[in-house]
Design an enzyme around this catalytic site. Structure first.
Site, short mmCIF file in Angstrom:
data_model
loop_
_atom_site.label_atom_id
_atom_site.label_comp_id
_atom_site.label_asym_id
_atom_site.label_seq_id
_atom_site.Cartn_x
_atom_site.Cartn_y
_atom_site.Cartn_z
N GLY A 5 0.79 -1.24 0.00
CA GLY A 5 0.00 0.00 0.00
C GLY A 5 0.82 1.28 0.00
O GLY A 5 0.27 2.37 0.21
N THR A 6 2.12 1.20 -0.26
CA THR A 6 2.95 2.42 -0.25
C THR A 6 2.47 3.44 -1.28
O THR A 6 2.41 4.64 -0.99
CB THR A 6 4.44 2.10 -0.54
OG1 THR A 6 4.50 1.24 -1.67
CG2 THR A 6 5.10 1.43 0.63
N GLY A 7 2.14 2.95 -2.47
CA GLY A 7 1.75 3.87 -3.55
C GLY A 7 0.45 4.58 -3.22
O GLY A 7 0.31 5.80 -3.43
N CYS A 8 -0.53 3.83 -2.70
CA CYS A 8 -1.84 4.42 -2.36
C CYS A 8 -1.66 5.48 -1.27
O CYS A 8 -2.20 6.59 -1.34
CB CYS A 8 -2.79 3.35 -1.84
SG CYS A 8 -3.03 1.98 -2.97
N1 LIG Z 1 11.79 0.15 0.46
C1 LIG Z 1 11.50 1.45 0.41
N2 LIG Z 1 12.22 2.35 1.13
C2 LIG Z 1 11.94 3.67 1.09
N3 LIG Z 1 10.95 4.20 0.34
C3 LIG Z 1 10.20 3.35 -0.39
C4 LIG Z 1 10.42 1.94 -0.41
N4 LIG Z 1 9.51 1.36 -1.24
C5 LIG Z 1 8.75 2.36 -1.71
N5 LIG Z 1 9.16 3.57 -1.23
C6 LIG Z 1 8.56 4.89 -1.49
O1 LIG Z 1 7.15 4.74 -1.36
C7 LIG Z 1 6.48 5.55 -2.34
C8 LIG Z 1 5.61 4.63 -3.21
O2 LIG Z 1 6.44 4.05 -4.20
P1 LIG Z 1 6.24 2.67 -4.95
O3 LIG Z 1 7.13 2.73 -6.14
O4 LIG Z 1 6.41 1.56 -3.98
O5 LIG Z 1 4.73 2.80 -5.34
P2 LIG Z 1 3.75 1.70 -5.92
O6 LIG Z 1 4.50 0.66 -6.67
O7 LIG Z 1 2.68 2.43 -6.64
O8 LIG Z 1 3.17 1.07 -4.61
P3 LIG Z 1 2.15 -0.20 -4.51
O9 LIG Z 1 3.05 -1.37 -4.45
O10 LIG Z 1 1.43 0.09 -3.25
O11 LIG Z 1 1.29 -0.18 -5.72
C9 LIG Z 1 7.58 6.29 -3.09
O12 LIG Z 1 7.79 7.54 -2.48
C10 LIG Z 1 8.79 5.37 -2.91
O13 LIG Z 1 10.02 6.05 -3.06
C1 LIG Z 2 -7.58 -2.02 -3.94
C2 LIG Z 2 -6.14 -1.83 -4.26
N1 LIG Z 2 -5.76 -0.67 -4.83
C3 LIG Z 2 -4.46 -0.46 -5.12
C4 LIG Z 2 -3.50 -1.42 -4.83
C5 LIG Z 2 -2.04 -1.18 -5.22
O1 LIG Z 2 -1.21 -1.25 -4.16
C6 LIG Z 2 -3.95 -2.62 -4.21
N2 LIG Z 2 -3.07 -3.61 -3.89
N3 LIG Z 2 -5.26 -2.78 -3.94
#
Ligand SMILES: Nc1ncnc2c1ncn2[C@@H]1O[C@H](COP(=O)(O)OP(=O)(O)OP(=O)(O)O)[C@@H](O)[C@H]1O
Ligand SMILES: Cc1ncc(CO)c(N)n1
Length: 268
Positions: A208-211
């Site tokens: 959930g980092t991206g969300c």
């Molecule tokens: N291991 C980590 N350490 C530090 N920052 C991180 C790490 N992983 C992700 N981030 C940060 O978290 C935020 C989300 O990035 P990420 O690229 O993981 O998004 P995402 O792939 O859309 O996430 P999700 O997997 O939830 O879809 C960014 O600011 C990224 O730099």
């Molecule tokens: C519902 C939902 N939205 C976005 C993501 C992407 O992290 C997820 N795993 N689940």
């Protein structure tokens, strides 16, 4: 009180999607509202099933919020199909919403598709031109631009191409990069680039980092902050949430949405 609406999917595991967005809004003192696009049966191990909502159900949720409560900023996450995308675009235009953050969610960490492949075109055509901020991770930026991203120069070129598609600001996130030391994001507003540095945290609890990151941008924009300032706060928010990640479940645990506020209180 400032208000933010998230248009996204539900994560039964509570770490991503609507649940992550609402928790983030709450932590940043913004009133959270939701329009659910799909229900996922999901946990720290992956996505077990996806149940998309009827497009009409999505439309009516947005209308109910828009005609009565209103929203200072909008976030979009998982949209799943082209029909939902086109209805969401129509409602954003209808309510004249301009503080619009689009997280172009495509594939969950375990590989489950959260956007149908044939809907990518609709996302580009209908939603990019309505978005103030786009927050792709590297694989998403590659799909949207059709180019391979290997280094900083590639990221800058991809950011330019994304602005050519109509979005006003872009953050290309570095979470998926193979850099073992850093997780840097780049921001571009059409004029200049900023690199948002952070050390790469060695943890598996990144569900959930991206969300969470895009919800934090939305909350700060709802409060009236300029886009880059909102992005910088969101970067601190996600950094704190990952640092304090939660060891829940047997797979990728969620981040701790409460960590940022706790840190602020300690500083005071
Ligand atoms: N291991 C980590 N350490 C530090 N920052 C991180 C790490 N992983 C992700 N981030 C940060 O978290 C935020 C989300 O990035 P990420 O690229 O993981 O998004 P995402 O792939 O859309 O996430 P999700 O997997 O939830 O879809 C960014 O600011 C990224 O730099
Ligand atoms: C519902 C939902 N939205 C976005 C993501 C992407 O992290 C997820 N795993 N689940």
């Amino acid at each position: 009180m400032r208000k933010a609406l998230t248009i996204a999917g539900s994560d039964s595991g509570g770490g991503a999607g609507i649940q992550a967005d609402i928790k983030t809004f709450q932590e940043l003192d913004v009133f959270g509202m939701s329009a659910i696009t799909a229900v996922t049966a999901q946990n720290t191990l992956g996505v077990q099933a996806v149940y998309p909502m009827a497009a009409e159900a999505v439309e009516n949720q947005i209308k109910s919020v828009g005609v009565d409560i209103g929203a200072d900023a909008i976030k979009m996450g998982m949209l799943f199909n082209a029909e939902i995308i086109s209805i969401v675009a129509k409602q954003i235009r209808r309510f004249n919403w301009s503080k619009v953050v689009l997280d172009p969610v495509m594939i969950a960490k375990g590989g489950a598709p959260l956007l149908q492949q044939e809907a990518v075109h609709a996302l580009k055509q209908f939603l990019l031109p309505l978005s103030a901020v786009l927050t792709p991770n590297i694989p998403e930026a590659q799909v949207l631009t059709g180019m391979t991203i290997r280094n900083l120069e590639d990221k800058k070129e991809a950011a330019k191409r994304l602005l050519d598609l109509g979005v006003k600001n872009v953050v290309i996130k570095g979470g998926h990069e193979e850099n073992p030391n850093e997780s840097n994001d780049i921001f571009y507003d059409g004029k200049s680039f900023s690199v948002l540095h952070s050390p790469r945290l060695l943890t598996k609890n990144t569900h959930g980092t991206g969300c969470t990151f895009s919800a934090a941008i939305t909350a700060e924009m709802a409060k009236g902050l300029p886009v880059l300032d909102a992005v910088l706060i969101a970067k601190e928010f996600i950094q704190a949430a990952i640092e304090d990640g939660l060891e829940l479940g047997k797979g990728h645990g969620p981040t701790n949405h409460g960590a940022y506020k706790k840190k602020q209180v300690q500083v005071l």
